[in-house]
Design a protein around this motif. Structure first.
Motif, PDB file in Angstrom:
ATOM      1  N   UNK A 267      -7.521  -6.718 -12.037  1.00 24.01           N
ATOM      2  CA  UNK A 267      -8.244  -5.496 -11.693  1.00 24.01           C
ATOM      3  C   UNK A 267      -9.459  -5.780 -10.813  1.00 24.01           C
ATOM      4  N   UNK A 268     -10.314  -6.684 -11.254  1.00 24.15           N
ATOM      5  CA  UNK A 268     -11.522  -6.973 -10.476  1.00 24.15           C
ATOM      6  C   UNK A 268     -11.212  -7.677  -9.159  1.00 24.15           C
ATOM      7  N   UNK A 269     -10.032  -8.273  -9.066  1.00 32.84           N
ATOM      8  CA  UNK A 269      -9.653  -8.918  -7.801  1.00 32.84           C
ATOM      9  C   UNK A 269      -9.640  -7.920  -6.653  1.00 32.84           C
ATOM     10  N   UNK A 270      -9.359  -6.659  -6.957  1.00 28.69           N
ATOM     11  CA  UNK A 270      -9.290  -5.636  -5.901  1.00 28.69           C
ATOM     12  C   UNK A 270     -10.677  -5.286  -5.372  1.00 28.69           C
ATOM     13  N   UNK A 271     -11.672  -5.369  -6.242  1.00 30.26           N
ATOM     14  CA  UNK A 271     -13.046  -5.157  -5.792  1.00 30.26           C
ATOM     15  C   UNK A 271     -13.521  -6.370  -4.997  1.00 30.26           C
ATOM     16  N   UNK A 272     -13.202  -7.571  -5.487  1.00 29.46           N
ATOM     17  CA  UNK A 272     -13.572  -8.777  -4.747  1.00 29.46           C
ATOM     18  C   UNK A 272     -12.920  -8.781  -3.366  1.00 29.46           C
TER      19      UNK A 272
ATOM     20  N   UNK B 294      -4.096   1.088  -8.097  1.00 31.62           N
ATOM     21  CA  UNK B 294      -2.727   0.982  -8.585  1.00 31.62           C
ATOM     22  C   UNK B 294      -2.457  -0.342  -9.276  1.00 31.62           C
ATOM     23  N   UNK B 295      -2.933  -1.435  -8.675  1.00 35.05           N
ATOM     24  CA  UNK B 295      -2.719  -2.755  -9.274  1.00 35.05           C
ATOM     25  C   UNK B 295      -3.384  -2.817 -10.642  1.00 35.05           C
ATOM     26  N   UNK B 296      -4.596  -2.267 -10.742  1.00 34.48           N
ATOM     27  CA  UNK B 296      -5.292  -2.251 -12.028  1.00 34.48           C
ATOM     28  C   UNK B 296      -4.492  -1.469 -13.064  1.00 34.48           C
ATOM     29  N   UNK B 297      -3.951  -0.334 -12.650  1.00 40.26           N
ATOM     30  CA  UNK B 297      -3.225   0.542 -13.576  1.00 40.26           C
ATOM     31  C   UNK B 297      -1.959  -0.114 -14.102  1.00 40.26           C
ATOM     32  N   UNK B 298      -1.143  -0.634 -13.197  1.00 40.94           N
ATOM     33  CA  UNK B 298       0.151  -1.166 -13.654  1.00 40.94           C
ATOM     34  C   UNK B 298      -0.024  -2.504 -14.366  1.00 40.94           C
TER      35      UNK B 298
END
Length: 452
Positions: free
Chosen positions: A407-412, A359-363
């Motif tokens: 976006x990549x912060x969510x994977x990290x 969701x964070x990546x999308x918005x």
């Protein structure tokens, strides 16, 4: 007789001394058009949203309707801009000011914004004292009483129109709906530490602002759930696990900077408590404010950016949530804990909804894409939004640079797989481009507008 005349003279003088000094429309409109006033309203709204602990999709709804009201009430005073009536799904013509009468449209805009903000949030007491002090500023500008009353009334009319519009988006009808966990292999289940119920499982039934349907933009299917060692799914899971075990300082800083968790759960022994923080939509509107101030945008341009960005984020949430509760994909934390490392924990708290797509990546991508169209491709800025929460500051070369970082912060942070963040970003870019294509805020053709 002399005593009576003296009394009347004193009474008249006292009455005159109590009158406010008024100024010309040119002077008070210039003062009222300071974007800082609208920015301050936005900051207050964010503070109320944080206090009331609205979930990110709901926060995006509040931001979208409040900024729509502020924008619509400002348009009549800016003839080069156009209303969004007839452009947004189901949004009919906005009330118009009375011809031949003097208005202060920046004041009307502020009134419309605050009235919708008050209506869509819970803590009315947080608005009472704030509004009293805030609207006194306009009186101090020397705006005549009749212009103040007329402008406030017009702002209220626009606000009521937007509030009525919001009432038809199906939001109220889905309050209290609870998601039933299926426990099917590979599907989402609640995660530690709070094991909270699924967040807004019916959000895909809320009316979008611009999309023809919630399924207009479909994401590719996620990697198939397959626990065999060399499967694509296990490669994605192993990547998240390895990052969590060997995080660099830059990855840790990035994950924490973009956390934007409205309700962070903390567990100390047998005690559980929570910290309130800004949501992702609030973070991106703070970025919007920073850049608008840096570029010295006027009030109308600033409001345009807020409104377009808010609408893009709202529609991105609707599209993203449709995918989330269609694929219902399991979170990395669950796979890792049930597989090879029960003690592993993500750096960030896993949010209570399915993983794919982020969701964070999308918005972030949706808002960043709209801002790129509005303000340019290489707009550098320093984001200080999270400094008050102890997350420091970060500088970016462009909006695209920022939304990929988010976006990549969510994977990290250990809460998303790579394909979840990358496809979420692509979805957000698609929605942002659609919103830009669909909505015309200017009466000039877009290709004739120079990028600022």
């Amino acid at each position: 007789m002399k005593k009576l005349s003296l009394f009347l003279l004193v009474l008249t003088a006292a009455s005159l001394s109590g009158c406010r000094e008024t100024t010309s429309p040119e002077i008070y409109n210039k003062a009222a058009s300071d974007p800082k006033l609208y920015n301050d309203l936005g900051i207050h709204l964010t503070n109320v949203i944080i206090h009331d602990i609205f979930k990110p999709p709901v926060a995006s709804r509040i931001y979208a309707y409040t900024n729509l009201a502020g924008y619509e009430a400002l348009v009549p005073g800016n003839p080069e801009f156009r209303s969004l009536a007839g452009q947004l799904n189901g949004f009919e013509a906005t009330p118009q000011p009375e011809e031949g009468k003097e208005y202060c449209f920046p004041l009307a805009s502020a009134k419309a914004f605050s009235m919708v903000g008050r209506k869509l949030t819970f803590s009315e007491n947080m608005w009472d004292d704030y509004e009293k002090e805030f609207f006194q500023k306009y009186k101090d500008m020397g705006i005549p009483d009749d212009v103040i009353d007329r402008s406030m009334a017009y702002g209220e009319a626009v606000a009521k129109h937007v509030i009525d519009y919001s009432g038809g988006d199906n939001y109220k009808q889905i309050r209290g709906f609870r998601y039933t966990v299926t426990n099917e292999p590979g599907t989402w289940v609640p995660t530690p530490p709070a094991y909270a119920d699924a967040c807004e499982p019916m959000w895909n039934t809320v009316r979008p602002f611009t999309m023809d349907s919630v399924k207009q933009f479909k994401c590719p299917a996620p990697a198939k759930y397959d626990l065999s060692k060399n499967s694509e799914f296990m490669k994605l899971t192993r990547e998240v696990y390895d990052i969590g075990k060997n995080m660099t300082e830059d990855q840790r800083t990035t994950a924490y900077f973009w956390d934007d968790n409205a309700f962070v759960t903390n567990v100390v022994g047998h005690v559980m408590f929570a910290n309130k923080k800004m949501t992702p939509p609030g973070h991106w509107l703070a970025i919007t404010r920073t850049v608008a101030e840096n570029q010295k945008l006027d009030l109308m341009q600033t409001t345009e950016c807020y409104t377009m960005g808010s609408i893009a984020m709202f529609d991105a949430f609707v599209s993203c949530w449709d995918e989330k509760y269609s694929s219902v994909r399991i979170r990395p934390e669950t796979v890792i804990n049930n597989g090879w490392d029960p003690a592993w924990r993500p750096y960030l708290e896993t949010p209570p909804f399915p993983e794919y797509v982020s969701g964070h990546s999308s918005i972030s991508a949706a808002c960043g894409t709209v801002l790129t169209h509005l303000l340019g491709e290489n707009v550098a800025f320093t984001d200080t939004t999270e400094k008050k929460y102890g997350h420091g500051v970060k500088s970016f070369k462009s909006f695209e640079d920022a939304y990929w970082d988010a976006s990549y912060s969510r994977m990290y942070g250990g809460i998303h797989y790579r394909d979840g963040v990358e496809e979420g970003t692509h979805l957000g870019e698609t929605v942002g481009n659609w919103v830009w294509k669909k909505l015309n805020t200017r009466k000039k053709e877009k290709d004739a507008l120079a990028v600022r």
